[in-house]
Design a protein around this motif. Structure first.
Motif, mmCIF file in Angstrom:
data_model
loop_
_atom_site.group_PDB
_atom_site.id
_atom_site.type_symbol
_atom_site.label_atom_id
_atom_site.label_comp_id
_atom_site.label_asym_id
_atom_site.label_seq_id
_atom_site.Cartn_x
_atom_site.Cartn_y
_atom_site.Cartn_z
ATOM 1 N N ALA A 164 -9.564 -1.933 8.277
ATOM 2 C CA ALA A 164 -10.918 -1.996 7.722
ATOM 3 C C ALA A 164 -11.360 -3.438 7.497
ATOM 4 N N ASP A 165 -10.423 -4.290 7.177
ATOM 5 C CA ASP A 165 -10.759 -5.706 6.951
ATOM 6 C C ASP A 165 -10.156 -6.588 8.039
ATOM 7 N N GLY A 166 -10.061 -6.003 9.207
ATOM 8 C CA GLY A 166 -9.532 -6.773 10.332
ATOM 9 C C GLY A 166 -8.047 -7.048 10.224
ATOM 10 N N ASP A 167 -7.293 -6.120 9.619
ATOM 11 C CA ASP A 167 -5.841 -6.301 9.557
ATOM 12 C C ASP A 167 -5.299 -6.398 10.980
ATOM 13 N N SER A 168 -4.486 -7.390 11.194
ATOM 14 C CA SER A 168 -3.885 -7.470 12.520
ATOM 15 C C SER A 168 -2.794 -6.409 12.612
ATOM 16 N N ASP A 169 -2.489 -5.964 13.799
ATOM 17 C CA ASP A 169 -1.463 -4.945 14.046
ATOM 18 C C ASP A 169 -1.773 -3.620 13.351
ATOM 19 N N ALA A 170 -3.048 -3.398 13.040
ATOM 20 C CA ALA A 170 -3.408 -2.185 12.296
ATOM 21 C C ALA A 170 -3.007 -0.928 13.052
ATOM 22 N N ALA A 171 -3.234 -0.913 14.354
ATOM 23 C CA ALA A 171 -2.947 0.298 15.137
ATOM 24 C C ALA A 171 -1.463 0.637 15.077
ATOM 25 N N SER A 172 -0.634 -0.397 15.217
ATOM 26 C CA SER A 172 0.806 -0.190 15.192
ATOM 27 C C SER A 172 1.267 0.289 13.813
ATOM 28 N N LEU A 173 0.698 -0.324 12.775
ATOM 29 C CA LEU A 173 1.040 0.082 11.399
ATOM 30 C C LEU A 173 0.597 1.510 11.134
ATOM 31 N N LYS A 174 -0.629 1.840 11.604
ATOM 32 C CA LYS A 174 -1.165 3.184 11.395
ATOM 33 C C LYS A 174 -0.239 4.226 12.002
ATOM 34 N N GLU A 175 0.199 3.924 13.205
ATOM 35 C CA GLU A 175 1.056 4.876 13.910
ATOM 36 C C GLU A 175 2.365 5.088 13.134
ATOM 37 N N MET A 176 2.892 3.991 12.623
ATOM 38 C CA MET A 176 4.142 4.082 11.866
ATOM 39 C C MET A 176 3.927 4.853 10.555
ATOM 40 N N VAL A 177 2.863 4.509 9.850
ATOM 41 C CA VAL A 177 2.615 5.115 8.533
ATOM 42 C C VAL A 177 2.258 6.598 8.659
ATOM 43 N N SER A 178 1.628 6.965 9.783
ATOM 44 C CA SER A 178 1.206 8.365 9.949
ATOM 45 C C SER A 178 2.401 9.320 9.947
ATOM 46 N N LYS A 179 3.595 8.786 10.228
ATOM 47 C CA LYS A 179 4.784 9.659 10.267
ATOM 48 C C LYS A 179 5.526 9.676 8.927
ATOM 49 N N LEU A 180 5.021 8.894 7.976
ATOM 50 C CA LEU A 180 5.728 8.795 6.690
ATOM 51 C C LEU A 180 5.240 9.834 5.682
ATOM 52 N N LYS A 181 6.155 10.215 4.786
ATOM 53 C CA LYS A 181 5.790 11.179 3.732
ATOM 54 C C LYS A 181 5.531 10.464 2.407
ATOM 55 N N GLY A 182 6.252 9.391 2.191
ATOM 56 C CA GLY A 182 6.086 8.694 0.917
ATOM 57 C C GLY A 182 6.594 7.268 0.981
ATOM 58 N N VAL A 183 5.912 6.397 0.265
ATOM 59 C CA VAL A 183 6.327 4.986 0.174
ATOM 60 C C VAL A 183 6.396 4.629 -1.310
ATOM 61 N N TYR A 184 7.559 4.249 -1.749
ATOM 62 C CA TYR A 184 7.757 3.922 -3.167
ATOM 63 C C TYR A 184 8.394 2.533 -3.247
ATOM 64 N N VAL A 185 7.754 1.657 -3.961
ATOM 65 C CA VAL A 185 8.294 0.296 -4.123
ATOM 66 C C VAL A 185 8.281 -0.063 -5.604
ATOM 67 N N ARG A 186 9.397 -0.526 -6.065
ATOM 68 C CA ARG A 186 9.473 -1.045 -7.432
ATOM 69 C C ARG A 186 10.129 -2.419 -7.345
ATOM 70 N N ALA A 187 9.492 -3.409 -7.901
ATOM 71 C CA ALA A 187 10.069 -4.763 -7.893
ATOM 72 C C ALA A 187 9.799 -5.414 -9.239
ATOM 73 N N TRP A 188 10.800 -6.082 -9.747
ATOM 74 C CA TRP A 188 10.670 -6.745 -11.042
ATOM 75 C C TRP A 188 11.167 -8.181 -10.941
ATOM 76 N N GLU A 189 10.471 -9.054 -11.611
ATOM 77 C CA GLU A 189 10.907 -10.453 -11.683
ATOM 78 C C GLU A 189 11.087 -10.787 -13.165
ATOM 79 N N PHE A 190 12.247 -11.357 -13.483
ATOM 80 C CA PHE A 190 12.567 -11.604 -14.898
ATOM 81 C C PHE A 190 12.594 -13.099 -15.201
ATOM 82 N N ASP A 191 12.425 -13.404 -16.473
ATOM 83 C CA ASP A 191 12.415 -14.799 -16.912
ATOM 84 C C ASP A 191 13.792 -15.431 -16.867
ATOM 85 N N LYS A 192 14.799 -14.634 -17.181
ATOM 86 C CA LYS A 192 16.157 -15.199 -17.211
ATOM 87 C C LYS A 192 17.172 -14.189 -16.683
#
Lengths: 107, 192
Positions: B54-82
């Protein structure tokens, strides 16, 4: 009283009250005046239909546009989340690859 | 008694299919300096895929094809002070879930205080059923869980052959609002 007398008594002509004619004419005139008056505009079918069309014409496109705007916002937000998830995955897998490379170099 | 067996026979496979409860990891966010929290599944994931490009993402078609086969995407990332703001015990429930399923650990790298593990789920021929990554550094912890049909080429795409925008670029562009930029959730689905 015989039957004939009863019938005669029942069918006996009585004179109308003195103001009967005047009252009757006044009522007839009043009703004909009321019938001749047009209904106010908000009670006329055509006006109602026109008003309904105008309201629908104003509200429906605005509603559709608002719905489309919200769907687009939702889609773009989801897309941004997806790109974030892919970027994190990408950087994590690169980090793993880098660790493997470092390990291989050391061994 | 017969009814009990029927209930157990129905309930056991259902229990096995239950996904991992990522909310159990959310407590780590309380101590984190920065949190990334993405949950995309079902229709929301496909909606996201439809808006790729939608915003001119490059490789959108390839990403779309890959994502269309996925059921779920879960990402958790934390960065700590120490250092020491989390322990590997916090990650153990996720590991246990992965181990209980049809996942195979294909990579395990340990270096000083860093651990990186990549798991692939068995899938149909030439395909995997998902990819999971645990990446733990003294001050950073990342868990990625992607479920759905994914090929080895897709894993390659995920790890760099596609022009997926860099996190810093996303942050600058505002795409990753709430992600890696604070403690806000960035869920495609309402967790609450």
């Amino acid at each position: 009283m015989s039957f004939e007398d009863q019938l005669r008594e029942t069918l006996r002509q009585e004179p109308a009250p003195a103001d009967f004619r005047a009252k009757l004419m006044a009522r007839v005139q009043a009703e004909s005046r009321a019938a001749a008056l047009p209904a106010p505009w908000w009670k006329r079918r055509l006006s109602l239909a026109l008003a309904a069309a105008l309201v629908a014409g104003a509200v429906i496109p605005a509603g559709v546009l608002e719905h489309e705007r919200r769907e687009r916002e939702r889609g773009l937000a989801a897309r941004n989340q997806l790109l974030t998830a892919l970027a994190v995955t990408n950087s994590t897998l690169r980090h793993t690859r880098e660790m493997i490379r470092r390990n291989t170099r050391h061994s | 008694m017969r009814n009990l067996w029927i209930v157990l026979a129905v309930a056991a496979p259902l229990a096995a299919q239950q996904g991992f409860d990522f909310k159990s990891l959310d407590k780590l966010g309380a101590q984190a300096k920065e949190t990334t929290n993405v949950t995309l599944e079902g229709p929301t994931l496909q909606l996201a895929a439809n808006f790729l490009g939608a915003d001119g993402d490059s490789d959108a078609a390839s990403l779309k094809e890959m994502v269309s086969k996925l059921k779920g995407v879960y990402v958790r990332a934390w960065e700590f002070d120490k250092d020491g703001m989390y322990s590997m015990a916090d990650v153990e429930p996720f590991r246990a879930y992965i181990r209980a399923g049809q996942w195979t650990r294909v990579v395990e790298v340990k270096q000083e205080k860093e651990i990186s593990e990549v798991y692939l789920k068995a899938g149909a021929a030439q395909q995997f059923g998902g990819v999971a990554v645990i990446d733990a550094e003294p001050r950073e912890l990342t868990i990625v869980y992607i479920e759905g049909n994914i090929s080895i080429a897709d894993v390659g795409k995920l790890s760099g052959t596609l022009d997926i925008p860099d996190l810093d670029v996303l942050k600058r562009g505002g795409a990753a609002s709430g992600a890696k930029g604070g403690k806000s959730n960035a869920n495609g689905k309402n967790d609450e």
